[in-house]
Scaffold this active site. Structure first.
Site, PDB file in Angstrom:
ATOM      1  N   ILE A  74       3.475  -6.389  -1.638  1.00 23.57           N
ATOM      2  CA  ILE A  74       3.826  -5.121  -2.271  1.00 23.57           C
ATOM      3  C   ILE A  74       3.255  -4.002  -1.399  1.00 23.57           C
ATOM      4  O   ILE A  74       2.345  -4.219  -0.599  1.00 23.57           O
ATOM      5  CB  ILE A  74       3.319  -5.010  -3.734  1.00 23.57           C
ATOM      6  CG1 ILE A  74       1.810  -5.230  -3.821  1.00 23.57           C
ATOM      7  CG2 ILE A  74       4.044  -5.984  -4.634  1.00 23.57           C
ATOM      8  CD1 ILE A  74       1.248  -5.113  -5.238  1.00 23.57           C
ATOM      9  N   ASP A  75       3.807  -2.800  -1.549  1.00 18.36           N
ATOM     10  CA  ASP A  75       3.416  -1.691  -0.681  1.00 18.36           C
ATOM     11  C   ASP A  75       1.963  -1.277  -0.900  1.00 18.36           C
ATOM     12  O   ASP A  75       1.386  -1.523  -1.968  1.00 18.36           O
ATOM     13  CB  ASP A  75       4.316  -0.481  -0.938  1.00 18.36           C
ATOM     14  CG  ASP A  75       5.774  -0.757  -0.593  1.00 18.36           C
ATOM     15  OD1 ASP A  75       6.018  -1.578   0.294  1.00 18.36           O
ATOM     16  OD2 ASP A  75       6.658  -0.155  -1.243  1.00 18.36           O
ATOM     17  N   LYS A  76       1.422  -0.591   0.090  1.00 16.74           N
ATOM     18  CA  LYS A  76       0.035  -0.115   0.055  1.00 16.74           C
ATOM     19  C   LYS A  76      -0.273   0.645  -1.236  1.00 16.74           C
ATOM     20  O   LYS A  76      -1.270   0.374  -1.900  1.00 16.74           O
ATOM     21  CB  LYS A  76      -0.231   0.793   1.267  1.00 16.74           C
ATOM     22  CG  LYS A  76      -1.582   1.484   1.242  1.00 16.74           C
ATOM     23  CD  LYS A  76      -1.713   2.487   2.378  1.00 16.74           C
ATOM     24  CE  LYS A  76      -3.022   3.255   2.275  1.00 16.74           C
ATOM     25  NZ  LYS A  76      -3.147   4.275   3.346  1.00 16.74           N
ATOM     26  N   THR A  91       1.381   0.711  -4.036  1.00 19.82           N
ATOM     27  CA  THR A  91       1.826   0.048  -5.259  1.00 19.82           C
ATOM     28  C   THR A  91       0.700  -0.861  -5.722  1.00 19.82           C
ATOM     29  O   THR A  91       0.116  -1.586  -4.918  1.00 19.82           O
ATOM     30  CB  THR A  91       3.096  -0.785  -5.014  1.00 19.82           C
ATOM     31  OG1 THR A  91       4.142   0.082  -4.568  1.00 19.82           O
ATOM     32  CG2 THR A  91       3.548  -1.499  -6.280  1.00 19.82           C
ATOM     33  N   ARG A 130      11.868   1.560  -4.671  1.00 25.27           N
ATOM     34  CA  ARG A 130      11.778   2.948  -4.232  1.00 25.27           C
ATOM     35  C   ARG A 130      13.128   3.434  -3.663  1.00 25.27           C
ATOM     36  O   ARG A 130      13.577   4.539  -3.948  1.00 25.27           O
ATOM     37  CB  ARG A 130      10.667   3.085  -3.186  1.00 25.27           C
ATOM     38  CG  ARG A 130       9.309   2.663  -3.730  1.00 25.27           C
ATOM     39  CD  ARG A 130       8.287   2.426  -2.621  1.00 25.27           C
ATOM     40  NE  ARG A 130       7.926   3.665  -1.953  1.00 25.27           N
ATOM     41  CZ  ARG A 130       7.112   3.708  -0.887  1.00 25.27           C
ATOM     42  NH1 ARG A 130       6.619   2.582  -0.387  1.00 25.27           N
ATOM     43  NH2 ARG A 130       6.804   4.862  -0.341  1.00 25.27           N
TER      44      ARG A 130
END
Length: 345
Positions: free
Chosen positions: A152-154, A156, A255
């Site tokens: 998962i993104d930084k 998130t 996103r």
């Protein structure tokens, strides 16, 4: 055998930052290739021009040609799809919030702000650095990343499963590839979402101009298949709280998909959500939104639920994590604002 190299969740869509420079306040306009010649040791003009031709040179996040002129305060970066020579996985004693662990796997609740794996100039302080400190001999996925099944993104927050054995890595990776795992996210998005529930389908790939972004290719001529199912949780006037379930796991999928349908994630700086996209022009409203941004200084996205079949027992495990305080406080602020508007009407 490397597990499921084509699996989207561990496929490498990342770009690695090799060089980063900021032009000074007194910088006169100068071609970017000449600018970089002044900073990169042993660089040749031909190599820099080739990097520009390949789309590896960025000014303020936008791909530029070698004749682009750098001006005062511009940020110039050189990004490649391969890591720099100094790229090393170093064990770091970083605490982990482990919600489940056995001999085969563990489930981690990742805080916002922690990068999952090194890249983009983040070569320390990542989840991988923490994992290799706390656990020995984690299996390598197809991108040589210890234990990673998905990411998962930084900015998130939320749940990730990490494999501790080769068997678990292969088994879990196959579930993600076959779309039999369960993943639910909670997000705050700009605008009042029209339908109570819906599905966004559209191939996702790297943006042709801004290579730090992903974008939707609706005709499917580029990118990879991506499917997101969403459902409205709460309507709060100028923003909506939604639940998103993923069929696929492309980079920045929620996103990008939500921006594609006109509902960019709240405070998602990379995709424009840090601007006031809906609402009024009143100064008080602007101040209210700015206060919300301060409470939630990142995109409003949390990986809330994670479910999968245990690779050894065959039992379906489902984990749920509470919304982090920053998202809770932001929702409460919007709830109060929405009620205030209703009372005034």
């Amino acid at each position: 055998m490397k597990p499921y190299e084509e699996d989207n969740d561990i496929q490498d869509d990342e770009l690695y930052e090799h060089y980063s420079f900021k032009a000074g306040k007194g910088q006169e306009p100068l071609r970017v290739d000449k600018f970089l010649m002044n900073f990169i040791e042993n660089a040749t003009r031909n190599k820099i021009q080739q990097a520009a031709k390949n789309g590896n040179i960025y000014v303020n996040g936008i791909v530029v040609k070698s004749n682009h002129r750098v001006k005062a305060n511009d940020e110039v970066k050189v990004l490649f799809e391969h890591p720099p020579h100094e790229y090393l996985l170093t064990p770091e004693n970083i605490p982990l919030d482990i919600v489940y662990e056995d001999d085969e796997l563990l489930v981690v609740n990742k805080p916002a702000g922690m990068v999952v794996h090194p890249g983009h100039g983040n070569y320390s302080g990542t989840l991988i650095n923490a994992l290799i400190y706390h656990f020995e001999n984690l299996p390598l996925n197809s991108n040589e990343r210890p234990g990673l099944v998905h990411r998962i993104d930084k900015d998130t927050s939320g749940l990730l499963v990490v494999a501790k054995t080769e068997h678990a890595l292969n088994h879990l990776s196959k579930q993600f590839f076959d779309k039999t795992s369960e993943r639910e996210y909670i997000a705050i998005v700009w605008g009042n979402v029209d339908e109570d529930e819906g599905t966004v389908e559209g191939h996702i790939g790297r943006h042709p101009k801004n290579r730090l972004q992903m974008t939707v290719f609706p005709d499917g001529d580029q990118g990879k298949e991506a499917v997101t199912h969403y459902k409205v949780v709460e309507r709060l006037g100028y923003v909506t709280v939604i639940s998103c379930k993923l069929e696929t796991g492309r980079t920045h999928q929620i996103r990008v998909h939500m921006k594609h349908i006109g509902h960019t994630l709240f405070n998602d700086e990379r995709y424009g959500g840090e601007k006031i996209l809906k609402g009024t022009t009143f100064t008080k409203y602007k101040q209210f939104v700015e206060n919300c941004f301060k409470v939630l200084p990142r995109q409003a996205l949390h990986a809330k639920t994670l479910g999968f079949e245990h690779p050894t027992t065959g039992k379906f495990l489902r984990f749920d994590s509470a919304l982090p305080q920053d998202i809770v406080e932001c929702i409460e602020k919007w709830r109060g604002y929405a009620q205030h508007v209703i009372d005034e009407e």
